[in-house]
Enzyme design. Structure first.
Site, PDB file in Angstrom:
ATOM      1  N   ASP A  11       0.887  -1.171   0.000  1.00 50.75           N
ATOM      2  CA  ASP A  11       0.000   0.000   0.000  1.00 50.75           C
ATOM      3  C   ASP A  11       0.917   1.211   0.000  1.00 50.75           C
ATOM      4  O   ASP A  11       1.632   1.456   0.975  1.00 50.75           O
ATOM      5  CB  ASP A  11      -0.876  -0.051   1.255  1.00 50.75           C
ATOM      6  CG  ASP A  11      -1.728   1.205   1.429  1.00 50.75           C
ATOM      7  OD1 ASP A  11      -1.560   2.149   0.646  1.00 50.75           O
ATOM      8  OD2 ASP A  11      -2.548   1.219   2.367  1.00 50.75           O
ATOM      9  N   TYR A 230       0.870   0.172  14.971  1.00 57.37           N
ATOM     10  CA  TYR A 230      -0.096   0.127  13.875  1.00 57.37           C
ATOM     11  C   TYR A 230       0.438   0.767  12.607  1.00 57.37           C
ATOM     12  O   TYR A 230       0.906   1.893  12.629  1.00 57.37           O
ATOM     13  CB  TYR A 230      -1.387   0.858  14.281  1.00 57.37           C
ATOM     14  CG  TYR A 230      -2.331   0.975  13.118  1.00 57.37           C
ATOM     15  CD1 TYR A 230      -3.069  -0.124  12.711  1.00 57.37           C
ATOM     16  CD2 TYR A 230      -2.447   2.159  12.404  1.00 57.37           C
ATOM     17  CE1 TYR A 230      -3.910  -0.046  11.623  1.00 57.37           C
ATOM     18  CE2 TYR A 230      -3.295   2.246  11.317  1.00 57.37           C
ATOM     19  CZ  TYR A 230      -4.024   1.147  10.924  1.00 57.37           C
ATOM     20  OH  TYR A 230      -4.845   1.234   9.847  1.00 57.37           O
ATOM     21  N   LYS A 233      -3.341  -2.997   8.119  1.00 56.17           N
ATOM     22  CA  LYS A 233      -3.367  -4.460   8.115  1.00 56.17           C
ATOM     23  C   LYS A 233      -2.381  -4.986   7.076  1.00 56.17           C
ATOM     24  O   LYS A 233      -1.943  -4.255   6.186  1.00 56.17           O
ATOM     25  CB  LYS A 233      -4.782  -4.951   7.790  1.00 56.17           C
ATOM     26  CG  LYS A 233      -5.653  -5.133   9.043  1.00 56.17           C
ATOM     27  CD  LYS A 233      -5.268  -6.395   9.803  1.00 56.17           C
ATOM     28  CE  LYS A 233      -6.136  -6.633  11.016  1.00 56.17           C
ATOM     29  NZ  LYS A 233      -5.401  -6.882  12.254  1.00 56.17           N
TER      30      LYS A 233
END
Ligand code: F6R
Ligand code: MG
Ligand code: MG
Length: 372
Positions: A11, A230, A233
């Site tokens: 990403d 974080y 995902k």
């Protein structure tokens, strides 16, 4: 002839939130691979699922090859510059290291690779999932490679009757890879005991016991384990060789009609059913639902056919409707119980901080006196 399939995905930015890469970004990555792929690659395919761009490459250099990994890394770095130019959200998000160091494993992008002797016809499937983690592949792989209720080939095809070997990784460890090899059908209950916990135990590969050939390679990296915080995902990719001594393509696709609940969706922190979608589908409802796409290919001496979009078939329309219904039902209970992932899996730290602050405000009540 030994051929390697490598898929590396990341990403590196998207439009309108974590939705989908821009056409400009996709083309920048594609143009880079086209311009710099010679003489390394035999062929390539660049596509997207949700906010992730995947580069599928065929070559003769084996798994974990520095030049191949650097090619993909450089394409993503170049893409990141284009993403920044366009003001895309999360530009370069999955590139966790400043500079390339030999292999993209542990650097953010997801990788699945397989080297094998190409069959006269080499059908294979490339799966890409968004807004979820690699354990999302556990159930479909178990059903496709170990359950005759799903896969009649386990009863009908003599070579498949010998069963398959599962290599399963405990992804909680970051010091080194912790893996176990288990044979189906003899160790079915042991396989099931591990795969029931998809946040921790993840199928890494599956092998034919009759021929020793590899059927499956899964990207097993967990981003929050690598980064220690974080970063989104993992959004895993997977390669599955099909037909002959392996399950048929339809047997591998069939489990995806369940729309099983996986970890992911909004803020990577919920239990949401996964939806099979056509290639190049973006994300939408509740930063999800978690998506899976599947491109079917054939190959000859490393040259790919065009992809067949497995989940674009009308059959999957009713599956998608059912999955949307399941997703909405689960969301009705909001943050309570099974709707949200357990504490250890929550991708944001806000709730931990809140609970620590509240813990200090708990008063210990004196025990009530016993009445004489
Ligand atoms: C991204 C994802 C999203 C984000 C959410 C908030 O992969 O799952 O649900 O977590 O959109 O994103 P930030 O924290 O970037 O504002
Ligand atoms: Mg993202
Ligand atoms: Mg993603």
């Amino acid at each position: 002839m030994k051929i390697t399939l490598s898929v590396i995905k990341a990403d590196i930015g998207s439009i309108g939130g974590h939705i989908a890469p821009s056409t400009e970004l996709l083309h920048t990555v594609g143009r880079f691979i086209h311009a710099h792929g010679e003489p390394l690659l035999l062929d390539n395919y660049v596509g997207f699922t949700g906010d992730d761009i995947a580069i599928l490459m065929t070559h003769r250099r084996g798994e974990g090859d520095t030049a191949i990994h650097k090619l993909a890394w450089d394409a993503f770095v170049t893409g990141t510059a284009a993403a920044k130019q366009q003001g895309l959200y999360g530009a370069g998000q999955d590139l966790l290291r400043e500079s390339f160091s030999g292999n993209v494993r542990g650097m953010g992008p997801a990788v699945a690779e397989m080297q094998f002797d190409e069959r006269a016809s080499e059908p294979f499937l490339f799966f890409a999932a968004d807004k979820t983690d690699p354990g999302a592949f556990n159930l479909p792989l178990y059903l496709a490679f170990a359950d005759p209720m799903n896969t009649p080939g386990l009863l009908l095809a003599p070579k498949m009757a010998r069963g398959f070997r599962f290599v399963i990784m405990d992804v909680m460890h970051t010091d080194a890879d912790h893996v176990i090899e288990l044979n189906a059908p003899e160790e079915l209950y042991d396989i099931a005991a591990l795969l029931r916990d998809p946040e921790r135990y993840v199928v890494e590969s599956v092998w034919s016991r009759a021929t020793g050939e590899q059927a499956v390679a899964v990207a097993t990296s967990r981003l929050h384990n690598i980064a220690g915080k974080y970063t989104g995902k993992d959004d895993p990719v997977m390669l599955v060789r099909t037909q002959m001594n392996f399950p048929a393509t339809g047997e591998v696709l069939a489990p995806w009609a369940i729309g099983h609940f996986v970890g992911g969706g909004m803020r990577g922190s919920h239990q949401v059913p996964i939806m099979p979608v056509p290639l190049g589908t973006g994300t939408s409802w509740f930063d999800g639902p978690p998506l899976v796409s599947c491109a079917g290919f054939s190959m000859h001496e490393g040259r790919l056919t065009e992809p067949v979009d497995a989940f674009a078939h009308p059959f999957w329309d009713s599956v998608r409707e059912r999955v949307a219904g399941k997703a909405i039902e689960m969301r009705r209970q909001g943050f309570v119980g099974a709707a949200m992932l357990p504490m250890a899996e929550l991708e944001y730290t806000g709730i931990t901080e809140k609970l620590e602050a509240l813990e200090r405000r708990f008063a210990v009540r004196a025990p009530a006196r016993a009445v004489a």
